[in-house]
Design an enzyme around this catalytic site. Structure first.
Site, mmCIF file in Angstrom:
data_model
loop_
_atom_site.group_PDB
_atom_site.id
_atom_site.type_symbol
_atom_site.label_atom_id
_atom_site.label_comp_id
_atom_site.label_asym_id
_atom_site.label_seq_id
_atom_site.Cartn_x
_atom_site.Cartn_y
_atom_site.Cartn_z
ATOM 1 N N ARG A 137 48.996 37.424 39.440
ATOM 2 C CA ARG A 137 48.648 38.139 38.197
ATOM 3 C C ARG A 137 49.546 37.705 37.038
ATOM 4 O O ARG A 137 49.121 37.720 35.889
ATOM 5 C CB ARG A 137 48.701 39.654 38.395
ATOM 6 N N SER B 84 50.257 46.143 34.764
ATOM 7 C CA SER B 84 49.769 45.619 36.046
ATOM 8 C C SER B 84 49.076 44.275 35.876
ATOM 9 O O SER B 84 49.122 43.428 36.750
ATOM 10 C CB SER B 84 48.786 46.599 36.684
ATOM 11 N N GLU C 8 36.077 52.009 32.496
ATOM 12 C CA GLU C 8 35.763 50.606 32.780
ATOM 13 C C GLU C 8 34.316 50.246 32.463
ATOM 14 O O GLU C 8 34.027 49.124 32.057
ATOM 15 C CB GLU C 8 36.077 50.280 34.244
ATOM 16 N N PHE D 258 37.979 48.178 40.202
ATOM 17 C CA PHE D 258 37.378 48.735 38.990
ATOM 18 C C PHE D 258 36.708 47.658 38.144
ATOM 19 O O PHE D 258 36.049 47.952 37.148
ATOM 20 C CB PHE D 258 38.434 49.481 38.158
ATOM 21 N N HIS E 222 45.079 42.742 41.714
ATOM 22 C CA HIS E 222 45.223 43.625 42.878
ATOM 23 C C HIS E 222 44.023 43.504 43.821
ATOM 24 O O HIS E 222 43.566 44.482 44.383
ATOM 25 C CB HIS E 222 45.424 45.069 42.431
ATOM 26 N N ASP F 68 48.980 51.256 47.958
ATOM 27 C CA ASP F 68 48.007 52.189 47.370
ATOM 28 C C ASP F 68 46.863 52.507 48.341
ATOM 29 O O ASP F 68 46.188 53.524 48.205
ATOM 30 C CB ASP F 68 47.426 51.622 46.061
ATOM 31 N N ARG G 218 48.445 41.028 43.612
ATOM 32 C CA ARG G 218 49.641 41.766 43.218
ATOM 33 C C ARG G 218 50.946 41.202 43.767
ATOM 34 O O ARG G 218 51.939 41.171 43.041
ATOM 35 C CB ARG G 218 49.469 43.216 43.673
#
Lengths: 318, 283
Positions: free
Chosen positions: A13, A40, A61, A86, A112, A120, A170
């Site tokens: 990322r 992020s 989104e 998302f 991610h 998560d 990530r």
């Protein structure tokens, strides 16, 4: 086997963030959108460079995707940024109608992705996104393997007309590709030439495949390793050329075994050259919380599993 | 901008021809959505034949001209008739509506000259129009973006994401019109999923809101759009709540949700056409 080393580890990322910041300097039509995940997605540098070309969309989104589609009318090149979950499943209909079917030049940039999102857990670990996106006519699907490749891919897609899904991750991973590489959409990268088995890998699994290749070499097995960063359009020629030589193949991806890179390869083989194939992928289950390394091991995505799959598929050659 | 009685009469004549096109296309296809199409006809005639500043020909980017986005894509026969009658493609395409091989798909697609975004799956058009309006701002293009939405369509949650977004980002070059006919497929919106006080809702989201109760009266429609235009450029998006009657112009279709998505038969078509003078020549 060709030697790959690294001196630094970074997240893919951050490669996206660096590429986007570069585009901020070089391409005035690039607009970045984010749904409350600037940190992020590593978008800070772009925002610092050109604050007026950043659009904060909040936690909404669906609206972000359709706003991005609208921005293309007038020649803008929108890059949307949020988590892979998302970026795809949550907004599939918006992408399908307003971006893919309407042939809009939107770059859907998804962080991610996969199981290595980690702690998560399953709500955020989308393992279906490659399948969802590759099924949309006209959609290009790219899953780069390290920081440098992600940066190069981010820069390249700005000049690639049409909707693109760019998927990255990530965790920090070794940086082993050329910092000055030229990224060519749809073109496989030959990581290592070999003759006994073809290992095709995408995303974070490319480094695992390299480690597996070294172990296989110690066992006297000469593995050909190919990096497929562009899952659609697939570089069929590179894959068929390789299996013509090795006569067996292992596909490696951080995705459900249903609908991912492996299935695209299987379809290619069925129609052209039916050789034994093994999948390294998530076995149609949801993920769970854990560290990226723990999850890669538990879900069968690490180098040891690739070695076993390679030995097995060689045994099936008959 | 003043509008003479003569001009109003001409626009009403265009609307009559567009309504003929709508019922003939839907009859020929034996399916489609006449109700909402007939109800919104006056608004789109006013936009395309009087209000919008349009360039000749069609290019997707539409820089330097006003743009229109249709969110309630099921009123495609209306959209197609309007686009064809205003010169985007020949009227000879209209018999193909909803038929195999035609450019005129059941719902609008970007393969049709004049259409900049596919629609049909509801609730996306407001966001799209906002995006296009932002692109105009980036391009220092002072022209406007118009959009049209069904009232039932507002039940889709994405509209309210967009409603929050537009005032926050000062999208003040956008005029969104709600076709406020109070009907949806399964019945009156009040019965299916009450919209409550739409004016108060949009105002609470920080929009400029204008109500027009006579959405099928050409002069009223033009005047409300001019009023809306005067409100642009002041930091807030503009919403027109346009009260219309579904099926307007054909007595047996008017005011009922029953003609939302049903085609007239031969006999019904004849009755309908008898109520709509042929003004520009049928396709």
């Amino acid at each position: 086997m060709k030697k790959y080393t690294f001196t630094e580890k970074k997240d893919t990322r951050s490669g996206f963030g660096a590429g986007l910041a570069e585009l901020g300097k070089t391409n005035p039509n690039v607009i970045a959108l984010c749904a409350d995940l600037i940190g992020s997605l590593k978008m800070e540098a772009f925002i610092k460079e050109c604050p007026d070309r950043f659009i904060q969309c909040g936690i909404a989104e669906a609206n972000m995707m359709s706003v991005a589609a609208g921005l293309t009318i007038g020649g803008k090149i929108p890059f949307t940024g949020t988590f892979a979950n998302f970026s795809t499943g949550r907004v599939y209909d918006q992408i399908r109608q307003s971006i893919a079917y309407s042939e809009k030049n939107v770059k859907i940039c998804a962080s991610h992705a996969g199981i290595t999102l980690g702690e998560d857990g399953a709500t955020h670990q989308i393992l279906e996104d490659i399948g969802l996106m590759k099924m949309l006519p006209g959609m290009t699907v790219i899953n780069p393997c390290d920081y440098n490749q992600t940066k190069a891919a981010t820069i390249a897609i700005a000049d690639y007309e049409g909707p693109v899904y760019l998927r990255f991750g990530r965790p920090v991973m070794p940086i082993f590709t050329d910092p000055d590489q030229k990224f060519e959409v749809g073109k496989a990268w030959m990581v290592n030439e070999g003759k006994d088995v073809t290992i095709v890998a995408t995303g974070h699994l490319v480094w695992e495949a390299i480690k597996a290749g070294e172990q296989l070499e110690a066992m006297g097995i000469d593995a050909e390793i190919i990096n497929i960063h562009t899952i659609k359009p697939l570089d069929s020629e590179a894959i068929l050329k390789s299996v013509a030589k090795t006569r067996c193949i292992v596909s490696c991806e951080e995705h459900n075994r249903l609908g991912g890179l492996g299935d695209s390869i299987a379809q290619l083989l069925i129609q052209n050259d039916l050789v034994p194939m093994e999948y390294i992928a998530i076995d149609d289950v949801f993920g769970e919380s854990g560290t990226p390394a723990e999850l890669m091991k538990k879900f069968g995505l690490d180098d040891l599993h690739i070695v076993e799959a390679a030995k097995k598929v060689i045994g099936r050659k008959g | 901008m003043s509008v003479s009685d003569q001009e109003i009469k001409q626009l009403e004549e265009v609307a009559s021809q567009v309504r003929r096109d709508i019922v003939r296309m839907v009859h020929s296809a034996t399916c489609g959505h006449p109700g909402g199409s007939l109800g919104c006809t006056d608004y789109l005639v006013a936009l395309y034949f009087k209000i919008m500043n349009r360039k000749p020909g069609f290019d997707m980017d539409g820089i330097g001209e006003d743009l229109f986005f249709l969110s309630n894509g099921h009123v495609s026969p209306l959209f197609y008739s309007i686009l064809s009658r205003s010169g985007y493609f020949p009227t000879s395409e209209m018999p193909g509506f909803r038929k195999l091989g035609s450019i005129l798909q059941g719902h609008p697609t970007t393969h049709v000259p004049g259409v900049r975004m596919a629609s049909g799956s509801l609730g996306q058009g407001l966001s799209v129009a906002i995006g296009a309006a932002l692109a105009k701002k980036y391009n220092n293009d002072s022209s406007l973006v118009f959009s049209l939405h069904g009232d039932g369509e507002l039940q889709e949650g994405q509209n309210w994401e967009a409603a929050l977004f537009a005032p926050h980002h000062k999208v003040d070059n956008l005029i969104a019109c709600i076709d406020y006919n109070g009907q949806q497929i399964d019945g009156p919106t009040e019965k299916i999923m009450s919209l409550g006080n739409l004016k108060a809702k949009f105002e609470a989201f920080n929009w400029e809101v204008i109500e027009e109760p006579k959405g099928n009266d050409m002069r009223s429609v033009i005047e409300v759009i001019l009023k809306a235009k005067a409100l642009t450029g002041k930091g807030r998006p503009v919403c027109i709540l346009l009260t219309t009657q579904m099926g307007f112009g054909i007595d047996f279709m008017m005011g009922s949700h029953k003609w939302h998505g049903v085609a007239p038969n031969d006999e019904q078509l004849a009755i309908a056409l008898a109520q709509l003078p042929e003004t520009l020549g049928d396709y």
